[in-house]
Scaffold this motif. Sequence first.
Motif, PDB file in Angstrom:
ATOM      1  N   UNK A 128       0.956  -1.168   0.032  1.00 38.77           N
ATOM      2  CA  UNK A 128       0.060   0.147  -0.026  1.00 38.77           C
ATOM      3  C   UNK A 128       0.856   1.251  -0.057  1.00 38.77           C
ATOM      4  N   UNK A 129       0.285   2.384  -0.413  1.00 40.32           N
ATOM      5  CA  UNK A 129       0.651   3.636  -0.474  1.00 40.32           C
ATOM      6  C   UNK A 129       0.229   4.454   0.534  1.00 40.32           C
ATOM      7  N   UNK A 130       0.949   5.332   1.235  1.00 45.15           N
ATOM      8  CA  UNK A 130       0.338   6.259   2.047  1.00 45.15           C
ATOM      9  C   UNK A 130       1.399   7.338   2.200  1.00 45.15           C
ATOM     10  N   UNK A 131       1.013   8.445   3.142  1.00 53.32           N
ATOM     11  CA  UNK A 131       1.943   9.802   3.147  1.00 53.32           C
ATOM     12  C   UNK A 131       1.051  10.862   2.705  1.00 53.32           C
ATOM     13  N   UNK A 132      -0.108  10.593   1.877  1.00 49.68           N
ATOM     14  CA  UNK A 132      -1.012  11.792   1.322  1.00 49.68           C
ATOM     15  C   UNK A 132      -1.704  12.295   2.281  1.00 49.68           C
ATOM     16  N   UNK A 133      -2.229  11.832   3.577  1.00 46.78           N
ATOM     17  CA  UNK A 133      -2.702  12.281   4.608  1.00 46.78           C
ATOM     18  C   UNK A 133      -1.813  13.716   5.414  1.00 46.78           C
ATOM     19  N   UNK A 134      -2.364  14.901   5.465  1.00 43.70           N
ATOM     20  CA  UNK A 134      -1.258  15.536   5.842  1.00 43.70           C
ATOM     21  C   UNK A 134      -2.084  16.376   7.345  1.00 43.70           C
ATOM     22  N   UNK A 135      -1.234  16.817   8.095  1.00 38.72           N
ATOM     23  CA  UNK A 135      -1.797  17.178   9.576  1.00 38.72           C
ATOM     24  C   UNK A 135      -2.392  18.407   9.361  1.00 38.72           C
ATOM     25  N   UNK A 161       5.468  -0.802  -4.949  1.00 41.42           N
ATOM     26  CA  UNK A 161       4.909  -2.033  -4.590  1.00 41.42           C
ATOM     27  C   UNK A 161       4.834  -2.958  -5.479  1.00 41.42           C
ATOM     28  N   UNK A 162       4.568  -2.560  -6.967  1.00 41.73           N
ATOM     29  CA  UNK A 162       4.505  -3.777  -7.818  1.00 41.73           C
ATOM     30  C   UNK A 162       5.778  -4.522  -8.214  1.00 41.73           C
ATOM     31  N   UNK A 163       7.061  -3.594  -8.130  1.00 46.07           N
ATOM     32  CA  UNK A 163       8.369  -4.235  -8.142  1.00 46.07           C
ATOM     33  C   UNK A 163       8.579  -5.107  -7.113  1.00 46.07           C
ATOM     34  N   UNK A 164       8.055  -4.849  -5.988  1.00 47.83           N
ATOM     35  CA  UNK A 164       8.320  -5.782  -5.018  1.00 47.83           C
ATOM     36  C   UNK A 164       7.354  -6.983  -4.987  1.00 47.83           C
ATOM     37  N   UNK A 216       1.565   3.796 -12.661  1.00 45.09           N
ATOM     38  CA  UNK A 216       2.303   2.948 -11.724  1.00 45.09           C
ATOM     39  C   UNK A 216       2.547   1.744 -12.229  1.00 45.09           C
ATOM     40  N   UNK A 217       1.497   0.903 -12.970  1.00 46.68           N
ATOM     41  CA  UNK A 217       1.910  -0.327 -13.298  1.00 46.68           C
ATOM     42  C   UNK A 217       2.801  -0.152 -14.709  1.00 46.68           C
ATOM     43  N   UNK A 218       2.477   0.775 -15.403  1.00 45.72           N
ATOM     44  CA  UNK A 218       3.454   1.099 -16.703  1.00 45.72           C
ATOM     45  C   UNK A 218       4.808   1.357 -16.160  1.00 45.72           C
ATOM     46  N   UNK A 230       5.571  -1.889   1.163  1.00 47.54           N
ATOM     47  CA  UNK A 230       5.790  -3.203   0.420  1.00 47.54           C
ATOM     48  C   UNK A 230       5.007  -4.598   1.322  1.00 47.54           C
ATOM     49  N   UNK A 231       4.995  -5.560   0.493  1.00 46.34           N
ATOM     50  CA  UNK A 231       4.280  -6.709   0.989  1.00 46.34           C
ATOM     51  C   UNK A 231       4.872  -7.258   2.095  1.00 46.34           C
ATOM     52  N   UNK A 232       6.220  -7.118   2.265  1.00 50.60           N
ATOM     53  CA  UNK A 232       6.785  -7.728   3.439  1.00 50.60           C
ATOM     54  C   UNK A 232       6.872  -6.674   4.635  1.00 50.60           C
ATOM     55  N   UNK A 233       6.125  -5.474   4.599  1.00 51.51           N
ATOM     56  CA  UNK A 233       6.345  -4.579   5.534  1.00 51.51           C
ATOM     57  C   UNK A 233       7.410  -3.515   5.274  1.00 51.51           C
TER      58      UNK A 233
END
Length: 622
Positions: free
Chosen positions: A111-118, A137-140, A158-160, A414-417
């Motif tokens: 998953x992707x995060x960081x977009x949420x701003x305080x 994430x896909x590369x991993x 992203x997939x491209x 990434x999938x492994x955390x």
Amino acid sequence: MNGVLRVGNASGFYGDRFTAWREMLDGGELDVLTGDYLAELTMLILGRDRLRDPDLGYARTFLRQLEGCLGTALDRGVRIVTNAGGLHPAGLAAAIGALADRLGLAVRVGHVEGDALPRPDALTANAYLGAFGIAACLDAGADVVVTGRVTDASLAVGPAIARFGWGRDDLDALAGATVAGHLIECGAQVTGGNFSFFTELPDGGHRPGFPIAEIHPDGSSVLTKHPGTGGAVTVETVTAQLLYEVGGPDYLGPDVVTRLDTVRLRPDGPDRVRVDGVRGTPPPATLKVGVNNLGGFRNSMTFVLCGLGIPAKAALVRGQVEAAVGADGLEFTLARTDHVDAVDTETASALLHVHLRDGDRARAGRAFSAAAVELALASYPGCTLTTLPGDATPYGVFTADTVPQADVPHLAVLPDGTRVSIPPPPQTVAPVAAQTVAPVAAQTVAPVAAQTVAHRAVRTVADPTAPVVPTDLAPTAGPTRRGPLGELVGARSGDKGGDANLGVWARTDATWGWLREWLTVARLAELLPETTALTVERHELPNLRAVNFVIRGLLGAGVAASTRFDPQAKALGELLRSRIVDLPATPAGPPAAGPDAAGRPDTAPAPGTAPGPGGSVGEGDG
């Protein structure tokens, strides 16, 4: 890596066709299946969900859809990328893991995060991230990638990036994939959904299939759909979606500025349109931030005014309602849907919509709606309402600002955390403001103060079928005939916060020559009077035979707060097409039939000869 990446889309909004995921997986070959669930209003809804339960904040419908499809996707090697994570991508990622465990499936979720701003003063504040976190994430090895707020096109970009190994400096390829992502992000809108000429589609527009973008290593693509599905993919259906919710030729995004005036569309066989020629330039140094706040509470009641003396009846209701609850926050809109000498009640009636917005829930609730109902035997003759008394509901206010890209912690989990930081682009540029663009490329008309009435007794919506008689505009040259503008042009419109966009395209080269000269900002004000007192930007896209208008402030504080009859401006294009005007007598009818009945000659500018920079200042997002 060579080859073609087949990216499908199974959702254009939160609430789209539930069965689309299954239809897309069963319909034919795919490499990636995406789902777009987020819009400005959706973020507000998810924000309210999290107020009730901090574990919520994602699109729960997606989990129910995935339950019947995850095994199929894994078996067929179709990777899933979705922004259904909303305000809580980590929560949705965990829920997918739990779902897989229950189903006895082994799935790798990133998953992707960081977009949420305080922003302590905001309900939600989210930066629009780009595509490189998805690619990481896909590369991993992720089978499923969940994001929060990324630009809609990033779900395909992203997939491209992961497939073809593009870097930050592959700007043309990134721009081409951005166009492909923008074209499929709204699902069936590119395959005949909401299409101006839906009656020309093979199935009459009854059940359009969902789209596929076949993305090539250079960023070019072919738009198509699974065989046997409804709707159609033609140059015109693609043009319509390309114009949706955009501004000027510069389509700003976090990874690239896509030059919409370089996009070339060509028929490539039945239900296939080739998209190439796209050029990209470095992205801006800032990211768009969408901010939602709770604005207060709202309620509405609608009175039916039948027969004679409708303005006087509306004025009476106004005075009575104001006396009962006070004038603050009230808005009265009189829709003149009545007809002279009508033979039944409905066609003889106008509708008076009364809206109240207030910070006090009690005043906006039963106090208001009961006051309206209490007029039933004590107001104008024939008094009746179409609404029952009800409580107030909360509404939100959307605003947008920017933040430096370097200040946003774009993270790929990434999938492994493992948590991987995605650095910002090494090369960025300052955006070009719309008002600095040459008049031919972007024509801006400022509000006319004298035409703004601050305190009208009742705002009246005129009969939209009334013919337009321009008074101070140059007439159409040559022989003319009276008819609806939509006989010669298509249109698509939508919302961007409090602004509306309205894209209009010509069906033939001859009609384009007339349209670009005739449909000015002043002409638009004649045809759509509600735009007269607003700032309107006009952008030409000759490669699409199109003119795009950005109408600032038409939707007020955004869809959640709007009291317009059409709060998202989705029908604005069709209203424009319905206006009766002087059409040129010669260029009539649809394009000539051929391999693509809605196709057209290749009219895109050659690389390096496109019109100069436009002035969109909002990040690309559908």
